[in-house]
Design a protein around this motif. Structure first.
Motif, mmCIF file in Angstrom:
data_model
loop_
_atom_site.group_PDB
_atom_site.id
_atom_site.type_symbol
_atom_site.label_atom_id
_atom_site.label_comp_id
_atom_site.label_asym_id
_atom_site.label_seq_id
_atom_site.Cartn_x
_atom_site.Cartn_y
_atom_site.Cartn_z
ATOM 1 N N THR A 68 -7.982 -4.653 -7.404
ATOM 2 C CA THR A 68 -7.734 -3.562 -6.448
ATOM 3 C C THR A 68 -6.369 -2.953 -6.733
ATOM 4 O O THR A 68 -5.370 -3.659 -6.851
ATOM 5 C CB THR A 68 -7.773 -4.081 -5.010
ATOM 6 N N ASP B 256 -5.471 0.172 -4.955
ATOM 7 C CA ASP B 256 -5.051 0.927 -3.789
ATOM 8 C C ASP B 256 -6.151 0.887 -2.740
ATOM 9 O O ASP B 256 -7.258 0.385 -2.988
ATOM 10 C CB ASP B 256 -4.728 2.382 -4.141
ATOM 11 N N VAL B 257 -5.844 1.409 -1.570
ATOM 12 C CA VAL B 257 -6.805 1.520 -0.476
ATOM 13 C C VAL B 257 -6.840 2.971 -0.025
ATOM 14 O O VAL B 257 -5.793 3.582 0.219
ATOM 15 C CB VAL B 257 -6.427 0.597 0.700
ATOM 16 N N HIS C 175 -5.743 -4.130 9.479
ATOM 17 C CA HIS C 175 -5.787 -4.170 8.016
ATOM 18 C C HIS C 175 -4.428 -4.597 7.466
ATOM 19 O O HIS C 175 -3.395 -4.131 7.924
ATOM 20 C CB HIS C 175 -6.167 -2.795 7.452
ATOM 21 N N CYS D 165 -11.639 2.644 5.754
ATOM 22 C CA CYS D 165 -10.856 2.389 4.546
ATOM 23 C C CYS D 165 -11.732 1.715 3.495
ATOM 24 O O CYS D 165 -12.638 0.941 3.816
ATOM 25 C CB CYS D 165 -9.652 1.495 4.857
ATOM 26 N N ARG D 166 -11.479 2.043 2.259
ATOM 27 C CA ARG D 166 -12.192 1.435 1.143
ATOM 28 C C ARG D 166 -11.192 1.118 0.023
ATOM 29 O O ARG D 166 -10.232 1.849 -0.180
ATOM 30 C CB ARG D 166 -13.290 2.364 0.634
ATOM 31 N N GLU D 167 -11.441 0.051 -0.654
ATOM 32 C CA GLU D 167 -10.558 -0.371 -1.731
ATOM 33 C C GLU D 167 -10.941 0.313 -3.038
ATOM 34 O O GLU D 167 -12.124 0.417 -3.367
ATOM 35 C CB GLU D 167 -10.625 -1.892 -1.905
ATOM 36 N N GLU D 168 -9.929 0.789 -3.751
ATOM 37 C CA GLU D 168 -10.132 1.340 -5.091
ATOM 38 C C GLU D 168 -9.863 0.254 -6.109
ATOM 39 O O GLU D 168 -8.804 -0.373 -6.101
ATOM 40 C CB GLU D 168 -9.202 2.529 -5.332
ATOM 41 N N LYS D 169 -10.835 0.030 -6.986
ATOM 42 C CA LYS D 169 -10.726 -1.057 -7.957
ATOM 43 C C LYS D 169 -10.869 -0.519 -9.375
ATOM 44 O O LYS D 169 -11.457 0.533 -9.603
ATOM 45 C CB LYS D 169 -11.804 -2.119 -7.695
ATOM 46 N N ILE E 225 -2.365 -4.618 -0.899
ATOM 47 C CA ILE E 225 -3.680 -4.706 -1.519
ATOM 48 C C ILE E 225 -4.031 -6.170 -1.731
ATOM 49 O O ILE E 225 -3.152 -7.036 -1.739
ATOM 50 C CB ILE E 225 -3.711 -3.944 -2.859
ATOM 51 N N LEU F 283 0.826 -1.197 0.000
ATOM 52 C CA LEU F 283 0.000 0.000 0.000
ATOM 53 C C LEU F 283 0.863 1.249 0.000
ATOM 54 O O LEU F 283 2.016 1.239 0.450
ATOM 55 C CB LEU F 283 -0.908 0.016 1.227
#
Length: 802
Positions: free
Chosen positions: A764, A766-767, A723, A783-787, A727, A711
């Motif tokens: 995914t 990034d976060v 966490h 936190c949320r994952e970017e996909k 990723i 990350l």
């Protein structure tokens, strides 16, 4: 330039305008769904050992092989010759295995001028070594009614037979055929540690679309950036440090934009070699791996070609003999029309690409051939705005024209003298572009002194004239620091010997010396290299490779015209080492395990620093901005190590497949701060399987898995302790289905269905973490994952070969 998610927008601000043309172009096309397929086939080959080849068609004599007996002789005699015949059908070496004088000398002298139809493996001409018997019959007195029928006109032909086969058509066996007649396929030995892909197998690999260069990503030691994006790390070396070559010609961009195919039509490609490290001395000026393509020899025997039509592009290739077989002419190319597909996914996107290849060759004498080879490519990516204007994100092209002179000085000595000129040009946003006009002269001489030693020496000189046009003053200040107008020079020389003191041992030492000049700075590089192969027995082999490589500062990914200037901080340098064991298993399976360790010094690798201290004040981040050039050219130390496992059975067999697995670690160190490389992936796994279903149906599937990279530092700062710091992993499933029919007597055509990422998995990248405070001093974060994706590439096409 549009990016996916907040993380990508920060990257754009962070490295703008540099990454906007580099990494930005990669991420921008992940919402585009194009690609094409081209016929091809991949045989992977670590070391010189190969699985059983497909059926071999032996050479056939085209010239008159009858030899007149020496003057003054009357005895009957047989001379057994060993002939080495290259891909053009020329006899390059003649050895007398058995025979008395003066018959032996007469036969040897005559054989050096013979011409053959070359040996064929499938449709591919290959070098071969055959045993050939020349029979000198005793003079016979005239008889009115001879009792024995006279032999056919080619009475002195050879026993041109592969093992366990009958004599070739037109061949006349000797009166007492000698034992052990054979055809041995020669070709060039793959250097220890290299992996070779050829066309027959790549065509059966799902997800490669028949393209040998696209199949590189499935090999051990190769780590992808993002699924479907054809740029990769090789044993820890970043994309900008991986060199691309075609017939020794430097290629600035190997793949089309928008997840497209390679810029070279696969019909002209004979094989592709991946040298992950410790590569031959003829290659230089790259501190990472080398991807080297070799074109097929000109076909002087018949008109042939192929064509393909797919969802997003069409391609064709035609080659014809000229001047009675002394010359050839080839034309190939590909043109994309992805508009219909883009309308379904991204109607505002504009994507175009095309490429071309032409080749003309002529044999001035039986020992001299001139070849004029040209190729080039164009790519464009843009977006239509609501007001009707078009924003250009990526507009690049390159062209090469190569004139080469191949000479055969003797049966054991060959050379090539070549000069190519070219143009590289990339345009970014607002019309700013970089351009490179180049010329490159090279020479190589190969001398086979004996079966135990082959020597290679060569030299080259490169000139690159760079210029840049600015449309924005900010671009001029920042881009001008890294890419100023200038003329760069490089010259080098190398020497190498392939030495076989024993049948079980092959040692290949070499050295390369390069001198660089850029922007009033000089640098000298000396690069010793050595590889070795030990045949423990017929089934087990040990393979080692060790070498030093240098490179000027590099851009994040290969782009035409993007060459960082200046040598005031020195050259990048790498020390590459690998050691492995290879074995032949039952059922034509070959397996290898290789340990590798690479050390990188003084390297430029902005991708690996992804997310490291991006937002500190005054660091040239989104707030600073003025130090982008300095930060981009910052030097680092690097270290990568791991193990590669490769088990394969030819995909062209009734049931074939491979397992390719890499377990590795890649680290960087800057100013005493050590951290994992920005795209360090611990596990990378490829599984492929191909089936012959009968009645000319064939199916295949491929599974791809790789673990996540670290990350970014800003995401880590807001993470909850539970966490993970990487990723999530990604996997996908590709498949291929083909039905083939005959076309005429020798041709065929096929209907091909192929899909990359059939499972529609998203990846995914990034976060994102947000930190909250409740006013009482307590803080929390979410936190949320970017996909991105799903990056799914379908292809339906028709292919024809004649």
């Amino acid at each position: 330039m549009p990016f996916q998610g907040q993380r990508c927008r920060r990257l754009e601000r962070r490295l703008s305008p540099f990454w906007g043309w580099g990494l930005g172009a990669l991420l921008a096309v992940t919402w585009v769904s194009p690609t094409s397929a081209q016929p091809n086939d991949a045989t992977t080959k670590p070391g010189a050992s190969k699985p059983k080849p497909p059926p071999l068609v032996p050479p056939k004599a085209l010239s008159d092989t009858e030899v007149l007996r020496p003057a003054g002789t009357e005895a009957e005699a047989d001379v057994l010759l060993e002939l080495t015949i290259d891909e053009r059908g020329k006899v390059t070496r003649v050895v007398v295995l058995k025979g008395e004088e003066p018959y032996a000398s007469k036969a040897k002298s005559a054989a050096e001028a013979w011409r053959f139809r070359p040996a064929l493996r499938g449709e591919q001409p290959v070098s071969a070594r055959i045993r050939f018997v020349v029979h000198f019959a005793a003079p016979q007195a005239p008889e009115p009614e001879p009792e024995v029928e006279q032999p056919a006109p080619e009475s002195a032909s050879a026993t041109e037979t592969p093992p366990k086969t009958a004599p070739a058509p037109g061949a006349s066996p000797p009166k007492k055929p000698p034992p052990e007649d054979e055809v041995v396929v020669l070709g060039n030995r793959t250097p220890p540690g290299a992996v070779t892909l050829n066309r027959a197998e790549v065509r059966q690999l799902p997800g490669a679309f028949g393209d040998p260069f696209r199949a590189i990503e499935a090999l051990p030691g190769v780590t992808p950036l993002i699924s479907g994006v054809p740029f990769f790390y090789v044993r820890g070396a970043p994309p900008g440090n991986v060199g691309y070559f075609l017939d020794g010609i430097r290629v600035p961009l190997l793949y089309h934009i928008g997840l497209g195919p390679s810029v070279i039509h696969p019909g002209i490609v004979k094989q592709v070699d991946l040298y992950p490290g410790g590569y031959p001395a003829r290659f230089g000026r790259f501190a990472g791996g080398i991807v080297s393509g070799e074109t097929a020899e000109p076909r002087t025997d018949l008109l042939h070609g192929e064509a393909s039509v797919r969802l997003v592009d069409a391609g064709a290739l035609v080659e014809s003999p000229l001047a009675g077989g002394k010359g050839t002419a080839l034309v190939a190319g590909r043109y994309a029309y992805p508009g219909l597909v883009l309308q379904l996914f991204a109607p505002e996107a504009i994507l175009r690409y095309w490429d071309y290849q032409t080749r003309a060759s002529y044999e001035v004498t039986p020992d001299d051939r001139l070849t004029l080879f040209s190729f080039g490519a164009y790519d464009y990516l843009g977006e239509v705005q609501p007001d009707g204007t078009t924003d250009t994100f990526f507009n690049t092209q390159f062209h090469r024209v190569d004139l080469r002179w191949d000479q055969r000085h003797s049966a054991s000595t060959n050379s090539r003298t070549a000069l190519y000129v070219g143009l590289d040009r990339t345009q970014g946003e607002e019309g700013t572009f970089l351009r490179d006009r180049l010329a490159h002269l090279r020479y190589q001489l190969d001398y086979r002194a004996s079966d135990q030693a082959t020597y290679s020496v060569g030299a080259d000189f490169a000139l690159d004239h760079y210029d840049v046009r600015f449309t924005d003053s900010e671009d001029q200040e920042d881009i001008g620091r890294l890419f100023p107008a200038r003329t760069d020079y490089a010259m080098g020389a190398f020497g190498q010997v392939e030495w076989r003191p024993e049948r079980w041992l092959t040692v290949t030492p070499g050295v390369r010396v390069d001198w660089y000049y850029s922007n009033a700075e000089y640098a000298l590089a000396v690069e010793p290299r050595v590889s070795a192969r030990y045949d423990i027995n017929q089934r087990w082999r040990l393979i080692h490779a060790l070498g030093v490589a240098h490179q000027p500062p590099a851009f994040v990914i290969p782009l035409p015209g993007f060459q960082v200037s200046g040598l005031e901080d020195g050259l990048q340098r790498s020390l590459q080492h690998s050691a492995g064991v290879e074995t032949d298993l039952p059922w034509d399976v070959t397996a290898s395990v290789t340990l590798f360790q690479n050390a990188f010094f003084n390297m430029t690798d902005a991708l690996s620093r992804r997310g490291q201290n991006n937002d500190e004040p005054g660091d040239g981040g989104s707030d600073g901005g003025s130090n982008d050039a300095e930060e981009f050219s910052e030097r680092a130390l690097g270290h990568s190590y791991g193990v590669e496992v490769y088990v394969r059975r030819q995909l062209t067999k009734s049931v074939g497949g491979f397992i390719s697995y890499t377990l590795s670690r890649s680290e960087r160190s800057i100013n005493r701060e050590s951290f994992p490389s920005g795209f360090d992936r611990t596990h990378v796994l490829n599984l492929a399987l191909s089936f012959n279903l009968g009645k000319r149906w064939r199916a295949g599937t491929r599974a791809v898995f790789y673990s996540g990279y670290p990350l970014s530092s800003d995401a880590l700062a807001g993470l909850r302790s539970e966490h993970p710091e990487r990723i999530p992993a990604f996997w996908r499933l590709d498949w291929r289905l083909e039905k083939r029919w005959r076309l005429g007597k020798t041709g065929s055509w096929a209907l091909v269905f192929e899909v990359v990422n059939t499972t529609l998995n998203k990846e995914t990248i990034d976060v994102e973490c947000d930190r909250f405070e409740d006013g009482l001093g307590n803080s929390s974060s979410t936190c949320r994952e970017e996909k991105i994706g799903p990056v799914t590439i379908p292809s339906i096409g028709v292919e024809a070969f004649f």
